[in-house]
Design an enzyme around this catalytic site. Structure first.
Site, PDB file in Angstrom:
ATOM      1  N   TYR A  33      -3.939   7.798   2.495  1.00 54.02           N
ATOM      2  CA  TYR A  33      -4.870   7.323   3.524  1.00 54.02           C
ATOM      3  C   TYR A  33      -4.311   7.534   4.913  1.00 54.02           C
ATOM      4  O   TYR A  33      -3.139   7.884   5.089  1.00 54.02           O
ATOM      5  CB  TYR A  33      -5.227   5.850   3.291  1.00 54.02           C
ATOM      6  CG  TYR A  33      -4.139   4.859   3.683  1.00 54.02           C
ATOM      7  CD1 TYR A  33      -2.972   4.735   2.936  1.00 54.02           C
ATOM      8  CD2 TYR A  33      -4.286   4.058   4.805  1.00 54.02           C
ATOM      9  CE1 TYR A  33      -1.997   3.835   3.298  1.00 54.02           C
ATOM     10  CE2 TYR A  33      -3.301   3.145   5.171  1.00 54.02           C
ATOM     11  CZ  TYR A  33      -2.160   3.040   4.412  1.00 54.02           C
ATOM     12  OH  TYR A  33      -1.182   2.145   4.771  1.00 54.02           O
ATOM     13  N   ARG A 100      -9.201   7.794 -17.966  1.00 55.09           N
ATOM     14  CA  ARG A 100      -7.841   7.336 -17.687  1.00 55.09           C
ATOM     15  C   ARG A 100      -6.792   8.086 -18.504  1.00 55.09           C
ATOM     16  O   ARG A 100      -6.829   8.085 -19.733  1.00 55.09           O
ATOM     17  CB  ARG A 100      -7.727   5.826 -17.948  1.00 55.09           C
ATOM     18  CG  ARG A 100      -6.384   5.251 -17.516  1.00 55.09           C
ATOM     19  CD  ARG A 100      -6.329   3.734 -17.680  1.00 55.09           C
ATOM     20  NE  ARG A 100      -5.045   3.220 -17.232  1.00 55.09           N
ATOM     21  CZ  ARG A 100      -3.941   3.221 -17.973  1.00 55.09           C
ATOM     22  NH1 ARG A 100      -3.988   3.671 -19.209  1.00 55.09           N
ATOM     23  NH2 ARG A 100      -2.797   2.770 -17.496  1.00 55.09           N
ATOM     24  N   LYS A 149       1.986   8.537   2.998  1.00 56.14           N
ATOM     25  CA  LYS A 149       1.111   7.389   3.296  1.00 56.14           C
ATOM     26  C   LYS A 149       0.173   7.164   2.114  1.00 56.14           C
ATOM     27  O   LYS A 149      -0.987   7.554   2.126  1.00 56.14           O
ATOM     28  CB  LYS A 149       0.338   7.622   4.592  1.00 56.14           C
ATOM     29  CG  LYS A 149      -0.216   6.332   5.179  1.00 56.14           C
ATOM     30  CD  LYS A 149      -0.546   6.474   6.635  1.00 56.14           C
ATOM     31  CE  LYS A 149      -1.265   5.270   7.203  1.00 56.14           C
ATOM     32  NZ  LYS A 149      -0.468   4.046   7.255  1.00 56.14           N
ATOM     33  N   GLU A 182      11.570  -0.371   7.782  1.00 59.33           N
ATOM     34  CA  GLU A 182      10.391  -0.387   8.653  1.00 59.33           C
ATOM     35  C   GLU A 182       9.631  -1.685   8.410  1.00 59.33           C
ATOM     36  O   GLU A 182      10.036  -2.513   7.598  1.00 59.33           O
ATOM     37  CB  GLU A 182       9.476   0.819   8.357  1.00 59.33           C
ATOM     38  CG  GLU A 182       8.956   0.866   6.933  1.00 59.33           C
ATOM     39  CD  GLU A 182       8.040   2.060   6.658  1.00 59.33           C
ATOM     40  OE1 GLU A 182       7.403   2.575   7.584  1.00 59.33           O
ATOM     41  OE2 GLU A 182       7.963   2.461   5.475  1.00 59.33           O
TER      42      GLU A 182
HETATM   43  N1  PDD Z   1       0.032   1.208   8.879  1.00 58.86           N
HETATM   44  N2  PDD Z   1       4.997   2.151   8.331  1.00 58.86           N
HETATM   45  C1  PDD Z   1       4.090   1.716   7.440  1.00 58.86           C
HETATM   46  C2  PDD Z   1       4.587   1.273   6.104  1.00 58.86           C
HETATM   47  C3  PDD Z   1       2.726   1.695   7.764  1.00 58.86           C
HETATM   48  O1  PDD Z   1       1.827   1.274   6.864  1.00 58.86           O
HETATM   49  C4  PDD Z   1       2.315   2.110   9.054  1.00 58.86           C
HETATM   50  C5  PDD Z   1       0.870   2.145   9.455  1.00 58.86           C
HETATM   51  C6  PDD Z   1       3.290   2.546   9.961  1.00 58.86           C
HETATM   52  C7  PDD Z   1       2.934   3.030  11.342  1.00 58.86           C
HETATM   53  O2  PDD Z   1       2.319   4.292  11.280  1.00 58.86           O
HETATM   54  P1  PDD Z   1       1.252   4.754  12.380  1.00 58.86           P
HETATM   55  O3  PDD Z   1       1.905   4.613  13.692  1.00 58.86           O
HETATM   56  O4  PDD Z   1       0.962   6.150  12.036  1.00 58.86           O
HETATM   57  O5  PDD Z   1       0.053   3.820  12.256  1.00 58.86           O
HETATM   58  C8  PDD Z   1       4.616   2.563   9.566  1.00 58.86           C
HETATM   59  C9  PDD Z   1      -1.391   1.308   9.109  1.00 58.86           C
HETATM   60  C10 PDD Z   1      -1.789   1.007  10.516  1.00 58.86           C
HETATM   61  C11 PDD Z   1      -2.110   0.451   8.090  1.00 58.86           C
HETATM   62  O6  PDD Z   1      -1.753   0.567   6.919  1.00 58.86           O
HETATM   63  O7  PDD Z   1      -3.030  -0.282   8.430  1.00 58.86           O
END
Ligand code: PDD
Length: 287
Positions: A33, A100, A149, A182
């Site tokens: 995503y 599945r 992501k 993070e």
């Molecule tokens: N989250 N690290 C993680 C684990 C994240 O889920 C996100 C972003 C970031 C920051 O990435 P970016 O600057 O590209 O948004 C770092 C989004 C906002 C969310 O899951 O809602």
């Protein structure tokens, strides 16, 4: 609440939007995503978000659902149809629907593509930024490819819940060596006593945030020294400033970590200047 949701080629009323119960996103979290900021009716840093999406898809061998131009159109269209001026647009791609089976389905399986947009009151975010947020640290128990992501967000949801119970608004994951990887949904930063801004270098333990990449450019333009280096919770508690970055909150000051105030417990000048100037260097695409 969004009014219109894009699902596999159709713009549907929110209540009617859905995917199949045997979608691999639902059964296996076999899905990636993106979340992009919408500010003043424009998409922020779309090119970087789409490049990261392409990388996540490619690393997991999920088919690209449509060409980049068409994806940009879908993003703009959900923002427009939901009349979002400020908020986020959410885009999710799964490996698609199949009976599945752990093994990947055949090559004729179409990926699922969903997009929605949601308003966020900028006054509320600004009020939060004025106050700053609190952090609670948790052991990082996620998988080995946090640079992708994916929607495998259960550890992040659990961490946020631990943070909330402790009166904090974000969790920071800490690796086995004691270093912050993070935030649960953000990248972590501190400003050291000597003025250097620190953030962990990119590796498979953290997401290469789009906001992180743009923030690095803004700091460089401001002449602020940056070192991409890991830091511990103790270093963060002893720092002059701390903050997190994410698409939904851009630059958010951190004023408490595990119950300890950072410096005087107020948002610091480096953080606030970065927040103020962030959109000067971000890519802005009117919808
Ligand atoms: N989250 N690290 C993680 C684990 C994240 O889920 C996100 C972003 C970031 C920051 O990435 P970016 O600057 O590209 O948004 C770092 C989004 C906002 C969310 O899951 O809602």
């Amino acid at each position: 609440m969004p009014r219109i949701v894009y699902v596999n080629g159709r713009y549907l009323p929110y209540a009617e939007a859905g995917v199949h119960v045997e979608d691999r996103g639902f059964q296996f979290a076999d899905s990636v995503y993106e979340v992009c900021e919408v500010k003043g009716g424009a998409l922020i840093d779309t090119t970087r978000h789409l490049a990261r999406l392409a990388r996540s898809l490619s690393e997991l061998k999920i088919a690209v659902p449509m060409a980049e131009r068409a994806l940009r159109h879908v993003l703009s269209e959900v923002v427009r149809r939901n009349r979002v001026r400020n908020g986020i647009v959410y885009l999710q791609v799964t490996r698609g629907q199949a009976a599945r089976d752990f093994l990947f389905p055949g090559p004729d399986t179409e990926p699922t593509l969903v997009a929605l947009a949601r308003s966020i009151d900028p006054a509320k975010v600004a009020a939060k930024a004025k106050q700053g947020i609190s952090i609670r640290s948790v052991p990082d128990q996620r998988w080995g490819r946090c640079d992708l992501k994916t929607v495998m967000l259960l550890p992040a949801a659990l961490a946020k819940e631990v943070a909330r119970t402790a009166g904090a608004q974000e969790a920071w994951f800490v690796d086995e060596a004691g270093f912050v990887t993070e935030g649960a949904s953000s990248n972590a930063w501190i400003v050291r006593a000597d003025g250097f801004v620190l953030t962990r270098p990119l590796d498979s333990r953290l997401l290469g945030g789009v906001t992180r990449a743009t923030a690095l450019e803004v700091l460089k333009a401001q002449g602020v020294p940056v070192e991409q280096r890991s830091f511990t919770i103790a270093e963060a508690q002893a720092a002059k400033e701390a903050f997190v970055t994410s698409a939904s909150a851009t630059v958010m000051p951190v004023v408490r970590i595990d119950g300890r105030a950072v410096a005087d417990g107020k948002p610091g000048p480096v953080t606030l200047r970065l927040r103020e100037k962030f959109h000067d260097l971000a890519e802005i695409t009117p919808v």
